[in-house]
Design an enzyme around this catalytic site. Sequence first.
Site, PDB file in Angstrom:
ATOM      1  N   THR A 131      42.906  49.628  35.721  1.00 23.01           N
ATOM      2  CA  THR A 131      41.865  48.926  35.169  1.00 23.01           C
ATOM      3  C   THR A 131      40.691  49.845  34.857  1.00 23.01           C
ATOM      4  O   THR A 131      39.689  49.436  34.693  1.00 23.01           O
ATOM      5  CB  THR A 131      41.498  47.767  35.992  1.00 23.01           C
ATOM      6  OG1 THR A 131      42.592  47.055  36.478  1.00 23.01           O
ATOM      7  CG2 THR A 131      40.613  46.903  35.237  1.00 23.01           C
ATOM      8  N   THR A 149      45.789  50.081  36.664  1.00 24.02           N
ATOM      9  CA  THR A 149      45.025  49.210  37.565  1.00 24.02           C
ATOM     10  C   THR A 149      45.523  49.288  38.998  1.00 24.02           C
ATOM     11  O   THR A 149      46.717  49.469  39.223  1.00 24.02           O
ATOM     12  CB  THR A 149      45.128  47.738  37.074  1.00 24.02           C
ATOM     13  OG1 THR A 149      44.342  46.899  37.909  1.00 24.02           O
ATOM     14  CG2 THR A 149      46.548  47.215  37.094  1.00 24.02           C
ATOM     15  N   ASN A 151      44.006  46.797  40.701  1.00 24.54           N
ATOM     16  CA  ASN A 151      43.381  45.483  40.778  1.00 24.54           C
ATOM     17  C   ASN A 151      41.896  45.578  41.113  1.00 24.54           C
ATOM     18  O   ASN A 151      41.121  45.814  40.221  1.00 24.54           O
ATOM     19  CB  ASN A 151      44.135  44.519  41.688  1.00 24.54           C
ATOM     20  CG  ASN A 151      43.965  43.086  41.199  1.00 24.54           C
ATOM     21  OD1 ASN A 151      43.647  42.872  40.038  1.00 24.54           O
ATOM     22  ND2 ASN A 151      44.146  42.113  42.057  1.00 24.54           N
TER      23      ASN A 151
HETATM   24  O1  DON Z   1      46.551  43.787  35.708  1.00 21.93           O
HETATM   25  C1  DON Z   1      45.588  43.014  35.733  1.00 21.93           C
HETATM   26  O2  DON Z   1      45.444  42.104  34.933  1.00 21.93           O
HETATM   27  C2  DON Z   1      44.524  43.217  36.819  1.00 21.93           C
HETATM   28  N1  DON Z   1      45.111  43.901  37.930  1.00 21.93           N
HETATM   29  C3  DON Z   1      43.368  43.988  36.221  1.00 21.93           C
HETATM   30  C4  DON Z   1      42.213  44.133  37.181  1.00 21.93           C
HETATM   31  C5  DON Z   1      41.008  44.697  36.554  1.00 21.93           C
HETATM   32  O3  DON Z   1      40.915  44.857  35.352  1.00 21.93           O
HETATM   33  C6  DON Z   1      39.889  45.007  37.473  1.00 21.93           C
HETATM   34  N2  DON Z   1      38.884  45.813  36.809  1.00 21.93           N
HETATM   35  N3  DON Z   1      37.848  45.522  36.353  1.00 21.93           N
END
Ligand code: DON
Length: 320
Positions: A131, A149, A151
Amino acid sequence: MITESDLSSYEPVVRTPVHGTYHDYDVFSMSPPSSGGTHIVQILNILEGYPLRESGHNTADTIHWMAEAMKLAYADRSQYLGDTDYVDVPLAGLTSKSYAEALRKDITLERARPASEIGPGEPTAYESPETTHFSVVDKWGNAVSNTYTINFSYGSGITVEGAGFLLNNEMDDFSAKPGVPNAYGLIGGEANKVEPGKRMLSSMSPTIVKKQGKNFLVTGSPGGSRIITTTLQVLLNVIDHDMNIQTAVSAPRVHHQWLPDELRIEQGISGDTVKLLESLGHTVVTNSAMGAIQSIMVGEDGTLYGGADPRRSTSSAQGY
Ligand code: DON
C-alpha cells in the site's frame, strides 16, 4: 526457514491484468485477488454512458453519476470477488459493456439511490475455472505500475527476529463473517471467506492506460477501500477533464463504497455542489485525505510528466 532449494522450486504465478476500454483508451489493471482492476473497469464502463466531459469536473451531476456507479460496483465486490483459485469470479460479466448498460438503467439524475435499494447485481458470463504504490516509465517507454501492501501501518506490528521485516495483517482483507465490515468498512461474503491457502481480496489497482497502443498513464495508490475510486478519478480527470497529471492527482476526490451509505468527499468540493448532492438524497461526509496516488503521464513526444500526491509527505516524482 526458507532455503535456496525452496526458492529454486518456486514457480511465480503470472496473472493476466484486467483489461477494459474507456472511450479511445485501453485500461489494464490488477486482476484478482485484487478487486481493483475489475471495479475500475466496471465503473468506467458505467460512466462511459454519461457526458462527464460536458458536465465538468466535480460538478454535482458528475459526482452523482460517479457515486451511483461506485455503489453498484462495491455491492458486487461484496458478493462476487475473492481469490480466483477458490471461487468463480464472474470477471467477464463484471467488466462487460452490456452489464454496465444494464446497471446504468437504474441510475437516475433525480435522486441518489439509498444503499438499502441496492444489492449485488447479476453479472452474466461467468469465466470458467481456470500500500505503497510506485509508477515507473523507462527511457524506452516500458512501464511498471506496482502497489504492495502489508495492510495497516507496520502490518501486524510483529517483526521476524533476525530477518528485519514486518509481518502483515492482511487477514483483515478477508471477510471475517458475511455482512460484517472490515477495518475499511467493506462488506464481504462467501467468495471472500477465509480458507486454507486462499488469498484475501484486495482493492489494489496498479493501472496502465494505453492511448493508441502506447503507454500513456501509469498510476496507482494506497488507501484501503478508497484505492479503487482514487485511481478511477485520476483516469477520469485526465481522460474526461483534460487535466495535467499533477492537477489530476491533486484535485479533491469523492468516494462511495455502497456501505456505509455515505458519499465521502475531501475538502475542496464546493458548498453549492454539496447542497445539490444532498438535495438528491446523498449523505455527504467530509473525510480527511483519501489515497496517495503516484502517477506518470507520457506525452505524445515521449516526455514523462510525474504527478506525486501532495496528500502524503513521502510522495515524490523524479526524473532520470
Ligand atoms: O489490499 C488492500 O486492499 C489493502 N490491504 C490495502 C491497505 C492500504 O492501502 C493501506 N494503506 N493506506
